[in-house]
Design a protein around this motif. Structure first.
Motif, short mmCIF file in Angstrom:
data_model
loop_
_atom_site.label_atom_id
_atom_site.label_comp_id
_atom_site.label_asym_id
_atom_site.label_seq_id
_atom_site.Cartn_x
_atom_site.Cartn_y
_atom_site.Cartn_z
N VAL A 26 0.85 -1.19 0.00
CA VAL A 26 0.00 0.00 0.00
C VAL A 26 0.88 1.24 0.00
CG1 VAL A 26 -1.89 1.25 1.13
CG2 VAL A 26 -1.71 -1.24 1.42
N VAL A 27 0.53 2.22 -0.80
CA VAL A 27 1.17 3.53 -0.76
C VAL A 27 0.09 4.57 -0.48
CG1 VAL A 27 2.52 5.28 -1.97
CG2 VAL A 27 2.97 2.85 -2.38
N ALA B 294 -0.31 10.01 -9.76
CA ALA B 294 -0.60 9.46 -11.08
C ALA B 294 0.54 8.58 -11.57
CB ALA B 294 -0.87 10.59 -12.07
N GLY B 295 1.76 8.95 -11.22
CA GLY B 295 2.92 8.16 -11.61
C GLY B 295 2.93 6.78 -10.99
N LEU B 296 2.48 6.69 -9.74
CA LEU B 296 2.40 5.39 -9.07
C LEU B 296 1.39 4.49 -9.78
CD1 LEU B 296 2.41 6.53 -5.34
CD2 LEU B 296 4.17 5.13 -6.44
N VAL B 297 0.25 5.07 -10.13
CA VAL B 297 -0.79 4.30 -10.81
C VAL B 297 -0.28 3.83 -12.18
CG1 VAL B 297 -3.11 4.39 -11.80
CG2 VAL B 297 -2.64 5.47 -9.59
N ALA B 298 0.40 4.72 -12.90
CA ALA B 298 0.90 4.36 -14.23
C ALA B 298 1.99 3.30 -14.14
CB ALA B 298 1.44 5.62 -14.93
N ALA B 299 2.83 3.39 -13.11
CA ALA B 299 3.96 2.46 -12.99
C ALA B 299 3.51 1.03 -12.72
CB ALA B 299 4.89 2.93 -11.89
N ARG B 300 2.37 0.86 -12.03
CA ARG B 300 1.94 -0.50 -11.72
C ARG B 300 1.22 -1.15 -12.90
NH1 ARG B 300 -3.19 0.26 -7.52
NH2 ARG B 300 -4.63 1.16 -9.03
N GLY B 301 0.82 -0.35 -13.88
CA GLY B 301 0.19 -0.90 -15.07
C GLY B 301 -1.07 -1.66 -14.75
N ALA B 302 -1.14 -2.88 -15.30
CA ALA B 302 -2.33 -3.71 -15.10
C ALA B 302 -2.35 -4.39 -13.75
CB ALA B 302 -2.42 -4.75 -16.21
N SER C 149 -1.13 -4.07 -7.55
CA SER C 149 -0.24 -3.80 -6.42
C SER C 149 0.85 -2.82 -6.85
CB SER C 149 0.40 -5.10 -5.94
OG SER C 149 1.22 -4.88 -4.82
N PRO C 150 1.15 -1.82 -6.03
CA PRO C 150 0.56 -1.59 -4.71
C PRO C 150 -0.82 -0.94 -4.81
CG PRO C 150 2.11 0.15 -5.16
CD PRO C 150 2.22 -0.83 -6.31
N LEU C 151 -1.61 -1.12 -3.76
CA LEU C 151 -2.85 -0.39 -3.65
C LEU C 151 -2.50 1.07 -3.36
CD1 LEU C 151 -5.99 -1.67 -1.84
CD2 LEU C 151 -5.27 0.68 -1.51
N VAL C 152 -3.07 2.00 -4.11
CA VAL C 152 -2.68 3.41 -4.02
C VAL C 152 -3.81 4.23 -3.42
CG1 VAL C 152 -1.90 5.43 -5.31
CG2 VAL C 152 -1.15 3.15 -6.01
N VAL C 153 -3.48 4.98 -2.37
CA VAL C 153 -4.43 5.85 -1.69
C VAL C 153 -3.96 7.29 -1.85
CG1 VAL C 153 -5.54 6.44 0.50
CG2 VAL C 153 -4.95 4.05 -0.01
N GLY C 154 -4.83 8.13 -2.37
CA GLY C 154 -4.48 9.54 -2.51
C GLY C 154 -5.24 10.41 -1.52
N PHE C 155 -4.68 11.59 -1.25
CA PHE C 155 -5.36 12.60 -0.45
C PHE C 155 -5.55 13.83 -1.33
CE2 PHE C 155 -4.68 10.02 3.13
CZ PHE C 155 -5.30 10.57 4.25
N VAL D 263 -9.51 9.61 11.80
CA VAL D 263 -9.56 9.62 10.34
C VAL D 263 -8.63 8.54 9.78
CG1 VAL D 263 -8.94 10.95 8.28
CG2 VAL D 263 -10.24 12.03 10.12
N ALA D 264 -7.43 8.45 10.36
CA ALA D 264 -6.48 7.43 9.90
C ALA D 264 -7.05 6.03 10.09
CB ALA D 264 -5.16 7.58 10.66
N GLY D 265 -7.70 5.80 11.23
CA GLY D 265 -8.30 4.50 11.48
C GLY D 265 -9.38 4.17 10.47
N ALA D 266 -10.20 5.17 10.10
CA ALA D 266 -11.25 4.94 9.11
C ALA D 266 -10.66 4.63 7.74
CB ALA D 266 -12.15 6.17 9.03
N VAL D 267 -9.58 5.32 7.38
CA VAL D 267 -8.93 5.06 6.10
C VAL D 267 -8.40 3.63 6.05
CG1 VAL D 267 -6.98 5.68 4.62
CG2 VAL D 267 -8.37 7.48 5.65
N TRP D 268 -7.77 3.20 7.13
CA TRP D 268 -7.20 1.84 7.13
C TRP D 268 -8.30 0.78 7.19
CZ3 TRP D 268 -3.01 0.92 5.00
CH2 TRP D 268 -1.92 1.80 5.08
N ASP D 269 -9.45 1.11 7.74
CA ASP D 269 -10.58 0.18 7.69
C ASP D 269 -10.98 -0.07 6.23
OD1 ASP D 269 -10.65 -0.05 10.44
OD2 ASP D 269 -12.27 1.41 10.70
N VAL D 270 -11.04 1.01 5.45
CA VAL D 270 -11.40 0.89 4.04
C VAL D 270 -10.33 0.12 3.28
CG1 VAL D 270 -11.80 2.18 1.90
CG2 VAL D 270 -12.82 2.96 4.04
N VAL D 271 -9.07 0.49 3.52
CA VAL D 271 -7.96 -0.19 2.82
C VAL D 271 -7.92 -1.67 3.21
CG1 VAL D 271 -5.45 -0.30 2.61
CG2 VAL D 271 -6.60 1.92 2.59
N GLY D 272 -8.16 -1.96 4.49
CA GLY D 272 -8.15 -3.34 4.93
C GLY D 272 -9.17 -4.18 4.19
N ASP D 273 -10.34 -3.63 3.95
CA ASP D 273 -11.37 -4.35 3.19
C ASP D 273 -10.89 -4.63 1.76
OD1 ASP D 273 -13.06 -4.33 5.35
OD2 ASP D 273 -14.20 -2.58 4.69
#
Length: 419
Positions: free
Chosen positions: A275-276, A324-332, A335-341, A407-417
């Motif tokens: 995860v990033v 956007a670069g992280l998303v492009a680099a992983r291609g199809a 992984s990694p799962l990318v979370v933006g703010f 807020v951090a806990g809620a974000v990780w709840d979503v990412v964990g799912d």
């Protein structure tokens, strides 16, 4: 493992009872060392019954066993929860006026401290200086949560929940040496155990000359909360940061300053990450040229001429879009799962949420945390209001106003799912 549980004199001492039980049930041999003032909140009989051992506060009890030296020497971990302002001050200055401070001086094992006190006491420069001193010496500092304190007070200074403190202790024990990095090991527990996480925090600084830079108001507090919660949940965490805040326990910090430095560090650390989380406020632009010397307010004039007082024109170039670069680099790959703010204010073209949805579509990340910013909102505060969006879903999770830890806990709840 032999664990010393130090308890200082704060109302949060009652939570240490649950931490003691968690440590004991995990098979650790726990010795409780309270301060005399801690016994005003939780009595000696309670500690003795829960630990199965006698409890003392001074160096004169069982003197033939030399407890002020032996307890610290034999410990595999010392954890102080709560660590009050008084205890932090005495530990930072090396005082040894009771059994707990003697143990802290003789311990050569990892030490974890969880500050807990009223907000004004926690934010006082003296307390912050003591925390910084202890952190520099290798003590693992668990940042306090924000929330209800005693009476009607709320704010940062609340002791984290025992389960989170227990997870930090397990991770530090897994590493087995004082200070430094605390990678996830076989003893790490929690919903993110075995996961590798990269988090960015703070606002980048783009130099204009050796003195000035272009920056923003981000303090890094939300990114640090995201990193701290991930570590408490068992992840191996790398924090790429421009901020000087105390590094959370169990987190490896990579200091950077500019957007280009952050991009390089994120791509290097994110190569093997699960995860990033891009919580940093990255500058969109940087000066095309950096002056070698300080830019003067008034330019020198030819002999007899009038000084040039015009303002310099600063040409800007666009910084790379790290998200956007992280998303492009992983291609199809997924992984990694990318979370933006995304920090949004809303304007005549759309609401905060509408801008957020457009950005999620444009960036292509898996999760976008849209936070409302403005005067008294988000930047530099301990409270945040966010809307968590997921790619491919019309749903939205609204969080806040709430502490940045919540807020951090809620974000990780979503990412964990998603994981």
């Amino acid at each position: 493992m032999k664990v010393v549980l130090g308890v200082a004199g704060g109302i949060a001492a009652y939570k240490a009872c649950s931490l003691l039980r968690l440590l004991s049930e995990a098979g650790h041999d726990v010795t409780v060392v309270p301060t005399a003032s801690a016994l005003h909140f939780v009595g000696e009989a309670t500690w003795a019954a829960l630990s199965g051992k006698p409890v003392h506060t001074d160096v004169w009890s069982d003197i033939t066993e030399v407890p002020h030296v032996r307890i610290g020497q034999e410990a595999d971990l010392v954890v102080v929860a709560p660590a009050t302002a008084d205890l932090l001050a005495r530990a930072a200055t090396g005082q040894a006026d009771d059994l707990l401070t003697n143990v802290l001086l003789t311990a050569r094992c990892p030490v974890v401290m969880a500050p807990a006190m009223h907000t004004e006491m926690y934010e006082h420069p003296a307390t912050q200086a003591n925390i910084a001193t202890l952190s520099e010496r290798g003590v693992h500092i668990v940042p306090p949560a924000s929330g209800r304190l005693t009476g009607q007070d709320t704010g940062p200074g609340r002791l984290p929940e025992p389960a989170e403190l227990f997870a930090v202790c397990e991770r530090v024990l897994a590493q087995g040496s004082p200070g430094g990095e605390v990678p996830a090991g076989p003893a790490a527990r929690g919903p993110l155990a075995g996961r590798r996480v990269v988090v960015t925090a703070g606002g980048t600084r783009e130099p204009l000359d050796p003195v000035r830079y272009l920056g923003n108001r981000s303090s890094g507090k939300q990114g640090y909360a995201v990193a701290a919660v991930a570590a408490a949940r068992g992840a191996e965490v790398v924090l790429v940061t421009t901020s000087g805040l105390p590094v959370p326990a169990g987190v490896r910090a990579v200091p950077v300053e500019t957007a280009l430095e952050m991009a390089a560090a994120v791509h290097a650390a994110g190569a093997e990450a699960d995860v990033v989380v891009m919580a940093a406020a990255v500058a969109d632009f940087r000066p095309a040229e950096v002056a070698a010397h300080k830019i003067k307010k008034t330019h020198a004039a030819a002999p007899g001429g009038t000084p040039d007082e015009s303002a310099p024109v600063v040409a800007l170039v666009r910084n790379p879009d790290i998200l956007a670069g992280l998303v492009a680099a992983r291609g199809a790959s997924s992984s990694p799962l990318v979370v933006g703010f995304a920090a949004e204010t809303g304007d005549e073209d759309g609401t905060v949420l509408e801008h957020g949805r457009a950005k999620l579509e444009r960036k292509g990340c898996d999760v976008l945390v849209v936070n409302e910013v403005g005067p008294g909102k988000a930047f530099g505060t301990d409270v945040n209001t966010v809307h968590v969006l997921r790619r491919g879903s019309d749903g939205v999770l609204d969080v806040g106003p709430a502490s940045k830890d919540a807020v951090a806990g809620a974000v990780w709840d979503v990412v964990g799912d998603l994981l």
